[in-house]
Design a protein around this motif. Structure first.
Motif, PDB file in Angstrom:
ATOM      1  N   LYS A 114       0.812  -1.229   0.000  1.00  0.00           N
ATOM      2  CA  LYS A 114       0.000   0.000   0.000  1.00  0.00           C
ATOM      3  C   LYS A 114       0.842   1.275   0.000  1.00  0.00           C
ATOM      4  O   LYS A 114       0.415   2.301  -0.479  1.00  0.00           O
ATOM      5  N   LYS A 115       2.078   1.194   0.541  1.00  0.00           N
ATOM      6  CA  LYS A 115       2.961   2.366   0.529  1.00  0.00           C
ATOM      7  C   LYS A 115       4.384   1.871   0.312  1.00  0.00           C
ATOM      8  O   LYS A 115       4.894   1.068   1.082  1.00  0.00           O
ATOM      9  N   VAL A 147       0.035   7.584  -7.301  1.00  0.00           N
ATOM     10  CA  VAL A 147      -1.035   6.780  -6.721  1.00  0.00           C
ATOM     11  C   VAL A 147      -1.556   5.861  -7.826  1.00  0.00           C
ATOM     12  O   VAL A 147      -2.033   6.334  -8.863  1.00  0.00           O
ATOM     13  N   GLU A 148      -1.428   4.557  -7.601  1.00  0.00           N
ATOM     14  CA  GLU A 148      -1.891   3.562  -8.573  1.00  0.00           C
ATOM     15  C   GLU A 148      -3.421   3.510  -8.573  1.00  0.00           C
ATOM     16  O   GLU A 148      -4.073   4.005  -7.643  1.00  0.00           O
ATOM     17  N   SER A 149      -4.005   2.882  -9.581  1.00  0.00           N
ATOM     18  CA  SER A 149      -5.460   2.784  -9.687  1.00  0.00           C
ATOM     19  C   SER A 149      -6.068   1.992  -8.522  1.00  0.00           C
ATOM     20  O   SER A 149      -7.216   2.212  -8.161  1.00  0.00           O
ATOM     21  N   ASN A 150      -5.295   1.095  -7.904  1.00  0.00           N
ATOM     22  CA  ASN A 150      -5.807   0.314  -6.776  1.00  0.00           C
ATOM     23  C   ASN A 150      -5.603   1.023  -5.434  1.00  0.00           C
ATOM     24  O   ASN A 150      -5.908   0.467  -4.383  1.00  0.00           O
ATOM     25  N   GLY A 151      -5.059   2.237  -5.455  1.00  0.00           N
ATOM     26  CA  GLY A 151      -4.867   3.009  -4.239  1.00  0.00           C
ATOM     27  C   GLY A 151      -3.471   2.906  -3.640  1.00  0.00           C
ATOM     28  O   GLY A 151      -3.152   3.625  -2.694  1.00  0.00           O
ATOM     29  N   ASP A 152      -2.621   2.011  -4.155  1.00  0.00           N
ATOM     30  CA  ASP A 152      -1.249   1.907  -3.656  1.00  0.00           C
ATOM     31  C   ASP A 152      -0.508   3.193  -3.964  1.00  0.00           C
ATOM     32  O   ASP A 152      -0.697   3.803  -5.015  1.00  0.00           O
ATOM     33  N   GLU A 153       0.363   3.601  -3.041  1.00  0.00           N
ATOM     34  CA  GLU A 153       1.113   4.842  -3.199  1.00  0.00           C
ATOM     35  C   GLU A 153       2.613   4.546  -3.228  1.00  0.00           C
ATOM     36  O   GLU A 153       3.106   3.753  -2.443  1.00  0.00           O
ATOM     37  N   GLN A 154       3.301   5.219  -4.136  1.00  0.00           N
ATOM     38  CA  GLN A 154       4.759   5.150  -4.207  1.00  0.00           C
ATOM     39  C   GLN A 154       5.290   6.566  -4.026  1.00  0.00           C
ATOM     40  O   GLN A 154       4.847   7.488  -4.719  1.00  0.00           O
TER      41      GLN A 154
END
Length: 166
Positions: A114-115, A147-154
């Motif tokens: 997720k992060k 922010v990816e489409s699934n909500g994951d953040e880099q």
């Protein structure tokens, strides 16, 4: 005399060629957009995690309290290797002393992904740490994120220290 000149010329060309063969800098696409006024959001200080993957010029580190448990049963394809990057890889054997729970594994995977923190590949190579390694990271986390489409953040980070852990 002409042979000496030819030999000397070949030797000079060879030495010059090898001297220019230092480690290449990454010149491919970049995952994060370059921005002039990045701001530091917070600092990571000796945060435990592991080196997750390489993607478009960045090495991503996942920090989660579940990393060690997750690596007891890591999916075989969880740590991808970019064909353009030559980084060593650590693999962890399945730990048969821990009871396998598929649903819990998916929960941990969600928490781990997720992060994530992206370190520029050329900066990462200075630490000589392989993919999949358990690490401690000290870094400045910037506001430059994806922010990816699934909500994951880099988040893009500037690493100060990176060391392996047991």
């Amino acid at each position: 005399m002409k042979k000496w000149i030819v030999y000397l010329s070949c030797l000079m060309a060879g030495v010059g060629g090898f001297a220019g063969c230092s480690e290449d800098k990454y010149e491919g696409p970049h995952y994060f957009l370059e921005r002039q006024n990045e701001k530091i959001l917070y600092e990571l200080v000796d945060e435990p995690g592991f080196v997750h993957m390489v993607r478009e010029g960045y090495v991503f580190v996942s920090c989660s309290k579940y990393v060690d448990e997750f690596l007891a049963y890591p999916p075989d394809d969880f740590i991808p290797i970019s064909s353009s990057e030559s980084l060593d890889r650590i693999t962890y054997p399945k730990d048969t002393t821990i009871i396998y729970d598929r649903e819990y594994l998916y929960f941990m995977l969600y928490d781990i992904c997720k992060k994530e923190y992206g370190i520029y590949i050329d900066d990462f190579k200075e630490f000589d740490i392989p993919l999949g390694a358990k690490i401690y990271i000290t870094a400045s986390v910037t506001d430059n994120r994806v922010v990816e489409s699934n909500g994951d953040e880099q988040y893009k980070v500037y690493v100060h220290d990176l060391r392996m852990r047991e």
